[in-house]
Design a protein around this motif. Structure first.
Motif, short mmCIF file in Angstrom:
data_model
loop_
_atom_site.label_atom_id
_atom_site.label_comp_id
_atom_site.label_asym_id
_atom_site.label_seq_id
_atom_site.Cartn_x
_atom_site.Cartn_y
_atom_site.Cartn_z
N UNK A 165 0.85 -1.19 0.00
CA UNK A 165 0.00 0.00 0.00
C UNK A 165 0.89 1.24 0.00
N UNK A 166 0.47 2.22 -0.78
CA UNK A 166 1.12 3.53 -0.78
C UNK A 166 0.10 4.57 -0.32
N UNK A 167 0.49 5.40 0.64
CA UNK A 167 -0.42 6.41 1.19
C UNK A 167 0.17 7.81 1.06
N UNK A 168 -0.71 8.77 0.84
CA UNK A 168 -0.33 10.17 0.94
C UNK A 168 -0.24 10.55 2.41
N UNK A 169 0.47 11.63 2.69
CA UNK A 169 0.58 12.09 4.07
C UNK A 169 -0.75 12.63 4.59
N UNK A 170 -0.90 12.62 5.90
CA UNK A 170 -2.12 13.13 6.53
C UNK A 170 -1.82 13.48 7.97
N UNK A 171 -2.74 14.19 8.59
CA UNK A 171 -2.65 14.49 10.02
C UNK A 171 -3.60 13.57 10.77
N UNK A 172 -3.19 13.16 11.96
CA UNK A 172 -4.03 12.29 12.79
C UNK A 172 -4.05 12.80 14.22
N UNK A 173 -5.23 12.69 14.86
CA UNK A 173 -5.32 13.04 16.28
C UNK A 173 -4.31 12.23 17.06
N UNK A 174 -3.58 12.90 17.95
CA UNK A 174 -2.57 12.17 18.71
C UNK A 174 -3.18 11.24 19.75
N UNK A 175 -4.43 11.47 20.11
CA UNK A 175 -5.13 10.60 21.06
C UNK A 175 -6.52 10.26 20.53
N UNK A 176 -7.13 9.29 21.15
CA UNK A 176 -8.55 9.05 20.92
C UNK A 176 -9.35 10.28 21.37
N UNK A 177 -10.44 10.57 20.71
CA UNK A 177 -11.29 11.70 21.10
C UNK A 177 -11.77 11.46 22.53
N UNK A 178 -11.62 12.47 23.36
CA UNK A 178 -11.92 12.33 24.78
C UNK A 178 -13.33 12.80 25.12
N UNK A 179 -13.75 12.50 26.33
CA UNK A 179 -15.05 12.98 26.81
C UNK A 179 -15.11 14.49 26.78
N UNK A 180 -14.04 15.16 27.18
CA UNK A 180 -14.03 16.62 27.17
C UNK A 180 -14.20 17.16 25.76
N UNK A 181 -13.50 16.59 24.80
CA UNK A 181 -13.62 17.05 23.42
C UNK A 181 -15.02 16.80 22.87
N UNK A 182 -15.58 15.64 23.16
CA UNK A 182 -16.92 15.35 22.67
C UNK A 182 -17.96 16.24 23.34
N UNK A 183 -17.74 16.57 24.61
CA UNK A 183 -18.66 17.45 25.32
C UNK A 183 -18.71 18.83 24.65
#
Length: 350
Positions: free
Chosen positions: A67-85
């Motif tokens: 597989x070949x992929x282009x670059x991307x940004x990813x969240x460094x953590x799983x989405x947290x309760x605070x972020x979802x709130x």
């Protein structure tokens, strides 16, 4: 709705090039030399071998293919309760687990002839981990998963629980559309299975991003189940259920909890033969694969499912050792569970 199935029953063609509609984030696309969005890390484009044909792998992890992929940004953590709130506060969003149950929609995913339960049972809720005493059959998940009315992301262990003091824990009981709704609000999207696996490997083709062993020199580097599954968690890693994000060292890309803690949604539809079809279609290498165009699970052909990755705090070598980067499972798109969350990505503009 699959989120009810355990309780009610006792308890295509592969796209090997990315589709513009799946990968464009018109407001937040970044050049590779631009500033990385807050809370994200840049994953450089590259090639890797996706899948696993080793002795430890399940059949659906193979075959391996390039597989070949282009670059991307990813969240460094799983989405947290605070972020979802913050998302909920801004939009008033209600998750699938909080909404009224539509029996007409639910019965489409159940075998013909299943009678409608009493209205008192068709109430919003989700699945919690509640093992019965003396489990004898590790193929019968109804012995540890229980449908609980009043369970949702704000009440992760049932109606009497809450998330007070757990703002930095991953948000759970997320159906796929809940994860997508948050991602859209945040100007992001869910990762493809290939992106997720590539980021988890962090340049390594070893069974774990850090090496050959799950616990090198007895060191716990991820949150998973220790002891006798399902009722005898010894908590040697310090956690019985989810851990606060960043409780363990990041991988070489700076990503936390890519193995264990909670399962994570991807954007790919699930098929057990996804890898085989990708390998057949790619002449030499599969570029930016986005997965099948539709879902199919022969065990539940009527239930649409997406791929989840990473394993969780319930993964055990006795039952579900799916904490390898290559491991993959299928989950119904409307299923909310105590150990299921997500993280997001942003495409990098070419």
């Amino acid at each position: 709705m699959k989120r009810f199935t355990v309780a009610l029953l006792a308890i295509g063609v592969i796209a090997c090039t990315s589709k513009d509609s799946n990968h464009k984030n018109t407001n937040l696309q970044k050049e590779t030399d631009a500033e990385t969005p807050v809370g994200m890390v840049f994953i450089p484009g590259g090639t890797f071998v996706m899948g696993n044909e080793g002795e430890e792998a399940t059949a659906i992890e193979g075959p391996e293919f390039a597989v070949e992929l282009s670059g991307f940004y990813m969240d460094e953590t799983e989405v947290t309760n605070t972020q979802f709130q913050k998302f909920v506060d801004a939009t008033g969003y209600k998750t699938v687990a909080e909404r009224p149950v539509d029996w007409e929609d639910l019965k489409k995913q159940l075998p013909a002839g299943v009678e409608k339960p009493a209205d008192s049972l068709l109430q919003p809720g989700s699945l919690i981990f509640a093992p019965i005493p003396n489990v004898t059959n590790l193929y019968d998940i109804s012995q540890w998963w229980a449908w609980q009315i009043g369970t949702d992301w704000k009440h992760p262990y049932g109606p009497g629980s809450d998330i007070v003091g757990k703002g930095n824990h991953p948000v759970v009981h997320m159906a796929h559309e809940d994860a997508e709704a948050y991602a859209k609000w945040a100007g992001k999207r869910l990762p493809t299975e290939a992106e997720w696996e590539y980021a988890s490997r962090a340049g390594s083709q070893l069974p774990f991003a850090w090496g050959e062993e799950l616990t090198p020199a007895g060191q716990f580097l991820a949150n998973f189940f220790q002891g006798t599954f399902p009722g005898g968690n010894s908590k040697q890693d310090g956690f019985e259920k989810s851990a606060p994000v960043k409780s363990y060292p990041p991988n070489a890309y700076g990503l936390y909890d890519m193995i264990g803690n909670v399962w994570e949604w991807t954007s790919d539809w699930y098929r057990p033969d996804s890898h085989l079809q990708s390998k057949k279609k790619a002449i030499t290498i599969c570029r930016n694969p986005t997965g099948p165009e539709s879902s199919y699970d022969p065990r539940e052909p009527q239930v649409p499912k997406r791929v989840i990755k990473g394993g969780s705090f319930l993964c055990s070598d006795q039952y579900c050792s799916n904490y390898r980067p290559s491991a993959r499972m299928a989950t119904a798109i409307d299923s909310g569970q105590e150990h299921l969350g997500f993280r997001c990505v942003i495409s990098v503009k070419d």
